[in-house]
Scaffold this active site. Structure first.
Site, PDB file in Angstrom:
ATOM      1  N   GLY A  46       0.831  -1.193   0.000  1.00 42.96           N
ATOM      2  CA  GLY A  46       0.000   0.000   0.000  1.00 42.96           C
ATOM      3  C   GLY A  46       0.865   1.241   0.000  1.00 42.96           C
ATOM      4  CD  GLN A  51       3.276   5.887   2.765  1.00 41.88           C
ATOM      5  OE1 GLN A  51       2.307   5.326   2.261  1.00 41.88           O
ATOM      6  NE2 GLN A  51       4.286   5.231   3.301  1.00 41.88           N
ATOM      7  CB  CYS A  93       5.271   2.285   7.174  1.00 40.01           C
ATOM      8  SG  CYS A  93       4.725   3.810   6.404  1.00 40.01           S
ATOM      9  CG  LEU A  94       6.522   1.313   1.037  1.00 38.34           C
ATOM     10  CD1 LEU A  94       6.008   1.583  -0.367  1.00 38.34           C
ATOM     11  CD2 LEU A  94       7.628   0.264   1.004  1.00 38.34           C
ATOM     12  CG  HIS A 137      -0.401   1.135   7.251  1.00 37.59           C
ATOM     13  ND1 HIS A 137       0.604   0.589   8.007  1.00 37.59           N
ATOM     14  CD2 HIS A 137       0.179   2.110   6.491  1.00 37.59           C
ATOM     15  CE1 HIS A 137       1.750   1.228   7.734  1.00 37.59           C
ATOM     16  NE2 HIS A 137       1.511   2.147   6.806  1.00 37.59           N
TER      17      HIS A 137
HETATM   18 ZN    ZN Z   1       2.606   3.540   5.750  1.00 34.11          ZN
END
Ligand code: ZN
Length: 192
Positions: A46, A51, A93-94, A137
């Protein structure tokens, strides 16, 4: 195909509340495609617009397994319309390279959103599945909430962030979730 630069934990924009999308323009469509490519390139399931430096309410998810065809889903102006139950699992998380911590989530969620054609659709996910957790998330990112805010073990999170040279946890952002925690503890007792 454009791979976008990821915003990393510590950048203030990750903590901002994102704006609703008023028009699904060509620019939004291209951004969605680039977000999908960026998600795949980084082996993520995701990715939310904040982001990649865009504080707008859109995220992409693909929880298909390696042996399944790609199945990217774009969510625009999503709303969580139902949530219930309790689950927990390690998440990453990226925006937090290599950091994985145990977080609390609802087990079941129903999300309503618009697709790239502006058409509403509903996605339902159950039993703390990867999709269920990914929906919660990514949705959180649109409100400036990060997965570490749902940590079950603050000490573990502090340690993991430090080991990965990431900024420390902000305890003021942590979310108190007594209902979920109580249900998780009851479940653990019943499993014994
Ligand atoms: Zn994330």
């Amino acid at each position: 195909m454009t791979i976008l630069k990821l915003v990393k934990y510590g950048e203030p924009s990750l903590r901002q509340k994102s704006k609703e999308i008023s028009k699904i323009s060509k620019k939004i469509q291209i951004l969605a495609e680039n977000m999908i490519d960026t998600m795949y390139k980084n082996n993520g399931v995701g990715l939310a617009a904040p982001q990649v430096g865009e504080n707008i309410r859109m995220f992409v998810i693909d929880v298909s397994k390696d042996n399944e065809p790609f199945n990217p889903i774009v969510f625009i102006n999503p709303k969580i319309i139902e949530k219930s139950g309790a689950s927990h699992d390690k998440e990453g998380c990226l925006s937090f390279p290599n950091a994985f911590v145990d977080v609390r989530r609802y087990a079941n969620v129903k999300v309503k959103a618009l697709n790239l054609n502006g058409k509403p659709f509903i996605t339902e996910a159950k039993d703390g599945s990867l999709l269920s957790r990914a929906l919660q998330h990514e949705y959180d990112h649109l409100d400036g909430i990060l997965f570490i805010d749902h940590s079950r073990n603050v000490f573990e999170t502090i340690d993991v962030l430090e080991k990965n040279n990431l900024p420390p946890i902000d305890k003021t952002k942590m979310i108190d979730e007594p209902d979920i925690e109580e249900e998780l503890l009851n479940k653990a007792e019943n499993d014994e």
